[in-house]
Design a protein around this motif. Structure first.
Motif, PDB file in Angstrom:
ATOM      1  N   SER A   1       0.721  -1.188  -0.075  1.00 20.28           N
ATOM      2  CA  SER A   1       0.002   0.055  -0.085  1.00 20.28           C
ATOM      3  C   SER A   1       0.899   1.149  -0.064  1.00 20.28           C
ATOM      4  O   SER A   1       0.730   2.319  -0.870  1.00 20.28           O
ATOM      5  CB  SER A   1      -1.035  -0.027   1.290  1.00 20.28           C
ATOM      6  N   LEU A   2       2.077   1.229   0.615  1.00 16.89           N
ATOM      7  CA  LEU A   2       2.734   2.426   1.040  1.00 16.89           C
ATOM      8  C   LEU A   2       3.445   2.652  -0.324  1.00 16.89           C
ATOM      9  O   LEU A   2       3.419   3.738  -0.765  1.00 16.89           O
ATOM     10  CB  LEU A   2       3.861   2.069   2.010  1.00 16.89           C
ATOM     11  N   MET A   3       3.893   1.514  -1.114  1.00 17.06           N
ATOM     12  CA  MET A   3       4.825   1.844  -2.284  1.00 17.06           C
ATOM     13  C   MET A   3       3.724   2.312  -3.206  1.00 17.06           C
ATOM     14  O   MET A   3       4.164   3.088  -4.286  1.00 17.06           O
ATOM     15  CB  MET A   3       5.437   0.569  -2.705  1.00 17.06           C
ATOM     16  N   PHE A   4       2.530   1.927  -3.560  1.00 14.81           N
ATOM     17  CA  PHE A   4       1.533   2.476  -4.614  1.00 14.81           C
ATOM     18  C   PHE A   4       1.239   3.702  -4.379  1.00 14.81           C
ATOM     19  O   PHE A   4       1.242   4.308  -5.241  1.00 14.81           O
ATOM     20  CB  PHE A   4       0.357   1.302  -4.323  1.00 14.81           C
ATOM     21  N   VAL A   5       0.941   4.078  -3.134  1.00  8.81           N
ATOM     22  CA  VAL A   5       0.363   5.365  -2.924  1.00  8.81           C
ATOM     23  C   VAL A   5       1.854   6.413  -2.958  1.00  8.81           C
ATOM     24  O   VAL A   5       1.340   7.498  -3.451  1.00  8.81           O
ATOM     25  CB  VAL A   5      -0.178   5.620  -1.327  1.00  8.81           C
ATOM     26  N   ALA A   6       2.902   5.890  -2.595  1.00 10.72           N
ATOM     27  CA  ALA A   6       4.068   6.781  -2.591  1.00 10.72           C
ATOM     28  C   ALA A   6       4.253   6.957  -3.885  1.00 10.72           C
ATOM     29  O   ALA A   6       4.471   8.187  -4.593  1.00 10.72           O
ATOM     30  CB  ALA A   6       5.222   6.087  -1.872  1.00 10.72           C
ATOM     31  N   GLN A   7       4.123   6.156  -4.822  1.00 11.01           N
ATOM     32  CA  GLN A   7       4.397   6.025  -6.532  1.00 11.01           C
ATOM     33  C   GLN A   7       3.318   7.146  -7.067  1.00 11.01           C
ATOM     34  O   GLN A   7       3.753   8.161  -7.836  1.00 11.01           O
ATOM     35  CB  GLN A   7       4.293   4.953  -6.910  1.00 11.01           C
ATOM     36  N   LEU A   8       2.161   6.908  -6.648  1.00 15.92           N
ATOM     37  CA  LEU A   8       1.028   7.844  -7.258  1.00 15.92           C
ATOM     38  C   LEU A   8       1.212   9.408  -6.959  1.00 15.92           C
ATOM     39  O   LEU A   8       1.424  10.283  -7.579  1.00 15.92           O
ATOM     40  CB  LEU A   8      -0.280   7.335  -6.915  1.00 15.92           C
ATOM     41  N   VAL A   9       1.578   9.451  -5.636  1.00 16.26           N
ATOM     42  CA  VAL A   9       1.629  10.866  -5.195  1.00 16.26           C
ATOM     43  C   VAL A   9       2.966  11.644  -5.541  1.00 16.26           C
ATOM     44  O   VAL A   9       2.774  12.729  -5.804  1.00 16.26           O
ATOM     45  CB  VAL A   9       1.469  10.694  -3.668  1.00 16.26           C
ATOM     46  N   THR A  10       4.043  10.911  -5.511  1.00 17.71           N
ATOM     47  CA  THR A  10       5.133  11.388  -5.935  1.00 17.71           C
ATOM     48  C   THR A  10       5.201  11.822  -7.461  1.00 17.71           C
ATOM     49  O   THR A  10       5.766  13.021  -7.856  1.00 17.71           O
ATOM     50  CB  THR A  10       6.218  10.305  -5.731  1.00 17.71           C
ATOM     51  N   TRP A  11       4.592  11.038  -8.038  1.00 13.53           N
ATOM     52  CA  TRP A  11       4.426  11.308  -9.841  1.00 13.53           C
ATOM     53  C   TRP A  11       3.741  12.575  -9.732  1.00 13.53           C
ATOM     54  O   TRP A  11       4.072  13.454 -10.520  1.00 13.53           O
ATOM     55  CB  TRP A  11       4.054  10.357 -10.552  1.00 13.53           C
ATOM     56  N   ASP A  12       2.462  12.550  -9.094  1.00 14.26           N
ATOM     57  CA  ASP A  12       1.611  13.877  -9.361  1.00 14.26           C
ATOM     58  C   ASP A  12       2.191  14.980  -8.644  1.00 14.26           C
ATOM     59  O   ASP A  12       2.078  16.236  -9.467  1.00 14.26           O
ATOM     60  CB  ASP A  12       0.219  13.315  -8.663  1.00 14.26           C
ATOM     61  N   ILE A  13       2.959  14.853  -7.556  1.00  9.97           N
ATOM     62  CA  ILE A  13       3.452  16.161  -6.909  1.00  9.97           C
ATOM     63  C   ILE A  13       4.422  16.827  -7.978  1.00  9.97           C
ATOM     64  O   ILE A  13       4.716  17.959  -8.204  1.00  9.97           O
ATOM     65  CB  ILE A  13       3.772  15.965  -5.591  1.00  9.97           C
ATOM     66  N   ARG A  14       5.386  15.829  -8.766  1.00 11.04           N
ATOM     67  CA  ARG A  14       6.540  16.413  -9.328  1.00 11.04           C
ATOM     68  C   ARG A  14       6.048  16.623 -10.552  1.00 11.04           C
ATOM     69  O   ARG A  14       6.763  17.776 -10.966  1.00 11.04           O
ATOM     70  CB  ARG A  14       7.479  15.169  -9.568  1.00 11.04           C
ATOM     71  N   GLN A  15       4.738  16.479 -11.030  1.00 12.52           N
ATOM     72  CA  GLN A  15       4.370  17.198 -12.164  1.00 12.52           C
ATOM     73  C   GLN A  15       3.467  18.397 -11.971  1.00 12.52           C
ATOM     74  O   GLN A  15       3.720  19.197 -12.989  1.00 12.52           O
ATOM     75  CB  GLN A  15       3.581  15.851 -12.843  1.00 12.52           C
ATOM     76  N   GLN A  16       2.541  18.267 -11.165  1.00 16.53           N
ATOM     77  CA  GLN A  16       1.518  19.274 -11.104  1.00 16.53           C
ATOM     78  C   GLN A  16       1.630  20.082  -9.695  1.00 16.53           C
ATOM     79  O   GLN A  16       0.562  20.939  -9.573  1.00 16.53           O
ATOM     80  CB  GLN A  16       0.088  18.394 -11.075  1.00 16.53           C
ATOM     81  N   GLY A  17       2.129  19.314  -8.711  1.00 16.72           N
ATOM     82  CA  GLY A  17       1.941  19.977  -7.401  1.00 16.72           C
ATOM     83  C   GLY A  17       1.045  19.136  -6.699  1.00 16.72           C
ATOM     84  O   GLY A  17       0.250  18.130  -7.093  1.00 16.72           O
ATOM     85  N   PRO A  18       0.814  19.428  -5.114  1.00 17.85           N
ATOM     86  CA  PRO A  18      -0.236  18.743  -4.419  1.00 17.85           C
ATOM     87  C   PRO A  18      -1.424  19.310  -4.754  1.00 17.85           C
ATOM     88  O   PRO A  18      -1.912  20.123  -5.326  1.00 17.85           O
ATOM     89  CB  PRO A  18       0.391  19.010  -3.068  1.00 17.85           C
ATOM     90  N   GLY A  19      -2.411  18.289  -4.408  1.00 14.65           N
ATOM     91  CA  GLY A  19      -3.751  18.766  -4.590  1.00 14.65           C
ATOM     92  C   GLY A  19      -4.778  17.591  -4.794  1.00 14.65           C
ATOM     93  O   GLY A  19      -6.062  17.663  -4.827  1.00 14.65           O
ATOM     94  N   ARG A  20      -4.274  16.605  -5.654  1.00 11.09           N
ATOM     95  CA  ARG A  20      -5.055  15.663  -6.251  1.00 11.09           C
ATOM     96  C   ARG A  20      -5.453  14.604  -5.285  1.00 11.09           C
ATOM     97  O   ARG A  20      -6.511  14.141  -5.479  1.00 11.09           O
ATOM     98  CB  ARG A  20      -4.282  14.940  -7.436  1.00 11.09           C
TER      99      ARG A  20
END
Length: 156
Positions: free
Chosen positions: A50-69
């Protein structure tokens, strides 16, 4: 002519039963220990997945668009606490849920966590965001930092 009885004496049977009982108890204890170890490893594996899945999703999104999704919400469920990561761009669709370990003495207080966006800006740091997921024992969070790195468009 003397007749010889064949068979086991009572003492021999008692000794054999005692040895057999010790062997069976040892095998049972080994089975229980192996089963408990399997359950513990399975629990850790699920948390890690669970941690790896969420970390990958959140990391990719923050790197591209910033937080908020993605948001995190924890709610009490009977005698446990369930945390859910949801996708706000998909109308709050749950992405993954995991149990938050809490002590039973004050479940409501330890579990009650308002829904919040994953990725809070680190003060004083350039585009650096802190992500905290409560997956450790007693609800302790795993914290990691993500730097925002938007894709650079290449010019022809």
């Amino acid at each position: 002519m003397k007749q010889h009885q064949q068979g086991f004496t009572l003492v021999e049977l008692m000794v054999a039963m005692a040895i057999g009982s010790v062997i069976i108890l040892g095998a049972g204890q080994l089975f229980l220990t192996t089963f408990q170890t399997f359950r513990a490893v399975d629990e850790v594996s699920r948390k890690q997945e669970s941690l790896m899945f969420v970390a990958q999703l959140v990391t990719w999104d923050i790197r591209q668009q910033g937080p908020g999704r993605y948001t995190l919400r924890c709610e009490p469920q009977r005698d446990s606490c369930l945390c859910t990561v949801a996708d706000q761009e998909e109308n709050g669709q749950p992405i993954v849920s995991f149990p938050k370990e809490t002590s039973n003495d004050n479940l409501l207080h330890q579990c009650a966590e308002e829904e919040h966006v994953l990725g809070e800006r680190v003060p004083g740091a350039a585009p650096l965001y802190r992500v905290s997921l409560p997956v450790e024992r007693d609800g302790e969070p795993i914290v990691f930092h993500v730097a925002r790195r938007p894709l650079m468009e290449s010019s022809p």
